[in-house]
Structure formats: structure tokens, C-alpha cells
Design a protein around this motif. Structure first.
Motif, PDB file in Angstrom:
ATOM      1  N   SER A  12       0.799  -1.226   0.000  1.00 47.63           N
ATOM      2  CA  SER A  12       0.000   0.000   0.000  1.00 47.63           C
ATOM      3  C   SER A  12       0.830   1.274   0.000  1.00 47.63           C
ATOM      4  CB  SER A  12      -0.919   0.015   1.233  1.00 47.63           C
ATOM      5  OG  SER A  12      -0.152   0.097   2.427  1.00 47.63           O
ATOM      6  N   GLY A  13       2.107   1.169   0.323  1.00 52.25           N
ATOM      7  CA  GLY A  13       2.953   2.360   0.393  1.00 52.25           C
ATOM      8  C   GLY A  13       3.146   2.876   1.797  1.00 52.25           C
ATOM      9  N   HIS A  14       2.369   2.357   2.744  1.00 54.46           N
ATOM     10  CA  HIS A  14       2.490   2.755   4.155  1.00 54.46           C
ATOM     11  C   HIS A  14       3.114   1.610   4.945  1.00 54.46           C
ATOM     12  CE1 HIS A  14       0.035   6.313   3.428  1.00 54.46           C
ATOM     13  NE2 HIS A  14      -0.809   5.541   2.762  1.00 54.46           N
ATOM     14  N   TRP A  15       4.102   1.967   5.778  1.00 56.86           N
ATOM     15  CA  TRP A  15       4.762   0.908   6.531  1.00 56.86           C
ATOM     16  C   TRP A  15       3.794   0.288   7.528  1.00 56.86           C
ATOM     17  CZ3 TRP A  15       8.229  -2.178   5.302  1.00 56.86           C
ATOM     18  CH2 TRP A  15       8.860  -3.005   6.240  1.00 56.86           C
ATOM     19  N   PHE A  16       4.053  -0.944   7.885  1.00 51.93           N
ATOM     20  CA  PHE A  16       3.139  -1.732   8.706  1.00 51.93           C
ATOM     21  C   PHE A  16       3.128  -1.231  10.142  1.00 51.93           C
ATOM     22  CE2 PHE A  16       5.035  -4.233   5.324  1.00 51.93           C
ATOM     23  CZ  PHE A  16       3.906  -4.632   4.622  1.00 51.93           C
ATOM     24  N   THR A  17       1.930  -1.130  10.707  1.00 50.39           N
ATOM     25  CA  THR A  17       1.800  -0.618  12.075  1.00 50.39           C
ATOM     26  C   THR A  17       2.203  -1.646  13.122  1.00 50.39           C
ATOM     27  OG1 THR A  17      -0.534  -1.273  12.076  1.00 50.39           O
ATOM     28  CG2 THR A  17      -0.011   0.985  11.405  1.00 50.39           C
ATOM     29  N   LEU A  18       2.128  -2.923  12.791  1.00 50.00           N
ATOM     30  CA  LEU A  18       2.523  -3.980  13.714  1.00 50.00           C
ATOM     31  C   LEU A  18       3.912  -4.498  13.345  1.00 50.00           C
ATOM     32  CD1 LEU A  18      -0.757  -6.114  14.019  1.00 50.00           C
ATOM     33  CD2 LEU A  18       0.141  -4.452  15.655  1.00 50.00           C
ATOM     34  N   GLU A  19       4.747  -4.703  14.374  1.00 46.25           N
ATOM     35  CA  GLU A  19       6.081  -5.232  14.125  1.00 46.25           C
ATOM     36  C   GLU A  19       6.016  -6.606  13.460  1.00 46.25           C
ATOM     37  OE1 GLU A  19       8.249  -5.270  17.743  1.00 46.25           O
ATOM     38  OE2 GLU A  19       8.427  -3.085  17.863  1.00 46.25           O
ATOM     39  N   PHE A  20       5.024  -7.398  13.850  1.00 43.31           N
ATOM     40  CA  PHE A  20       4.871  -8.722  13.255  1.00 43.31           C
ATOM     41  C   PHE A  20       4.661  -8.624  11.750  1.00 43.31           C
ATOM     42  CE2 PHE A  20       1.815 -11.781  11.546  1.00 43.31           C
ATOM     43  CZ  PHE A  20       2.522 -12.969  11.705  1.00 43.31           C
ATOM     44  N   ASP A  21       3.779  -7.712  11.315  1.00 41.06           N
ATOM     45  CA  ASP A  21       3.510  -7.561   9.884  1.00 41.06           C
ATOM     46  C   ASP A  21       4.760  -7.128   9.134  1.00 41.06           C
ATOM     47  OD1 ASP A  21       0.869  -8.311  10.162  1.00 41.06           O
ATOM     48  OD2 ASP A  21       0.147  -6.254  10.421  1.00 41.06           O
ATOM     49  N   GLY A  22       5.510  -6.180   9.715  1.00 39.91           N
ATOM     50  CA  GLY A  22       6.733  -5.735   9.075  1.00 39.91           C
ATOM     51  C   GLY A  22       7.746  -6.855   8.940  1.00 39.91           C
TER      52      GLY A  22
END
Length: 265
Positions: free
Chosen positions: A136-146
Motif C-alpha cells: 500500500s505504500g504505508h509501513w506496517f503498524t505492527l512489528e509482526f507484519d513488518g
């Protein structure tokens, strides 16, 4: 494999200089360690992702099971099993001078070669499609997702690049392009089977209700992209082989006193 019979398994000696188990840069033991470490990381990631989704997602383990409908997940499992098998074959070669792969029936040897081709092609396709189309262009809000996305959509290509650059493998045969397309076609069937049985499309660009005629363009584009990646991987492997062997004169980095290439079974 005969050029006149591209689908034949061949009767000549399989991989006489053990290219799948040796490297121009690393000793067999070091190559084994890297491959085993990669396999451990990949399987740890896969198991942790499934467990985390079971615990934290709204649908619990149903969400975890849905992961097996995604091409990313399936190719990551394939990457893990390749590194596990490659580590075993490299270990047996480092230990005895003859790999377990060399003792397999020719069809299984050919399947290992085809698996290697998928490993140096599909991870790049996954990475390009994810960051170019799905992200989406936005970094992931959860560390797990990142972490999970970096592991499965970036490190996967790093693992593939390792297999292109470090071992002494030959460029894959052209007939493997057919198998790459066949696997993509089988996955496309799985994606629509998922919609029929579970009510969702793994990727929105496969949804004809949203994309209409562009679905065909996406499918065709990914197939062509996979063949382009195959060509680039083939070229990089050829270039590595040319530089390290023809120009630098580097054959296998040996830490064992082996008798040289095999001449008979």
C-alpha cells in the motif's frame, strides 16, 4: 537431458562434478551451514506466522489455514524444502565425497533440478508483485507484519540470489520454462478453487468482479514476467560461471581430498 528429447531424463552421468553441492567461494561444510541456516530460518518463520495468526487473528486458525491459498506462502514453503534438501545433499557430499542426490533415481534428480529453477525464479516474482502491486505504500503498524513481510517478500529474494551466485550450478535448461508456467497455471486454479470453497480471492487482481478484463492482463503479465526473470537468472548464472571458472579459474572450493569428478556410478 538430450537436446533432441527435451522431456527425457537422460542416461548420461548425473552432475559429474557435483555442482549442486559445491561452491567456487565456500567449502562444502560452509555451504551446508548456510543452506541449513536458511532452511531453519524459513521454517521457523512459517511456523511462527501460522501460530501467531491462530492466536491473534479474529478467525484464529481459520486465518492461518487461509495462508496456504497464497502463492507467497506456497513458494516460501518450497524455498524451505529446497534448502533443507540441498543442505542434506551438501552434508552427505562434504562427509563422504558423494552426495545423497547422486544416489537418487534419475527422475528425482531431475525434480531437484526443476526445484532449483523455481527457487531462483519465483522468489523474485513474489517480491516484484508484492512491492510493486500489493504493497500500500504505508509501513506496517505492527512489528509482526513488518517482520513477516520482510521475511517472505524480501529475504526470499536474498536467499534466491545466494543460490544464483554462490553454488557452482549450471544455468537451468530451457525446458524448465514450461514447468514454471505449468506451476503458475496450477496456482491460478487453486486461487479460483479458494474463491469457490472459501469465498475470497487470495489476490484482488484475480477478482473479475473488480478487475474485469484486466484479470487476463495480470495473469498474462505475471507469466511473461516469470519467463523474463528466468532469462535474467539464467544469464546471471552463466555470467557467474564464466567469471569464476573461465576468467578466474576457480572450480570447486574443496576442503576434502577427493579423487576428482566421477566417471562411473
Amino acid at each position: 537431458m538430450s537436446k533432441r528429447r527435451p522431456f527425457a531424463f537422460g542416461t548420461d552421468l548425473w552432475d559429474p562434478s557435483d555442482r549442486f553441492e559445491t561452491s567456487w567461494l565456500l567449502s562444502p561444510w560452509a555451504l551446508f551451514c548456510f543452506r541449513a541456516l536458511f532452511a531453519l530460518y524459513i521454517f521457523t518463520t512459517l511456523v511462527f506466522v501460522l501460530a501467531w495468526r491462530c492466536v491473534n487473528e479474529i478467525d484464529h486458525c481459520a486465518a492461518a489455514r487461509d495462508q496456504f491459498s497464497y502463492f507467497t506462502t506456497l513458494t516460501y514453503w518450497g524455498l524451505g524444502f529446497y534448502f533443507l534438501a540441498a543442505a542434506v545433499h551438501t552434508f552427505t557430499y562434504a562427509r563422504s565425497g558423494r552426495s545423497l542426490l547422486d544416489r537418487f533415481p534419475r527422475p528425482l534428480q531431475a525434480l531437484h533440478s526443476a526445484l532449483y529453477t523455481t527457487v531462483v525464479v519465483y522468489p523474485f516474482v513474489v517480491t516484484i508483485v508484492f512491492w510493486g502491486r500489493l504493497y500500500s505504500g504505508h509501513w506496517f503498524t505492527l512489528e509482526f507484519d513488518g517482520w513477516s513481510n520482510i521475511s517472505q517478500h524480501a529475504m526470499n529474494s536474498a536467499f534466491a540470489l545466494f543460490e544464483i551466485v554462490v553454488p557452482r550450478t549450471n544455468p537451468p535448461p530451457a525446458v524448465h520454462m514450461l514447468w514454471l508456467i505449468l506451476v503458475l497455471a496450477l496456482y491460478l486454479s487453486l486461487a479460483y478453487l479458494t474463491h469457490a470453497t472459501k469465498g475470497f480471492y487470495p489476490y484482488d487482481f484475480l477478482d473479475p468482479a473488480k478487475q474485469h478484463a484486466f484479470v487476463a492482463a495480470y495473469v498474462f503479465g505475471i507469466a511473461v514476467g516469470a519467463l523474463i526473470v528466468f532469462g535474467v537468472a539464467w544469464g546471471l548464472i552463466w555470467l557467474r560461471k564464466f567469471i569464476t571458472e573461465a576468467k578466474l579459474g576457480k572450480e570447486a572450493y574443496e576442503d576434502l581430498e577427493l579423487s576428482g569428478p566421477r566417471t562411473s556410478r
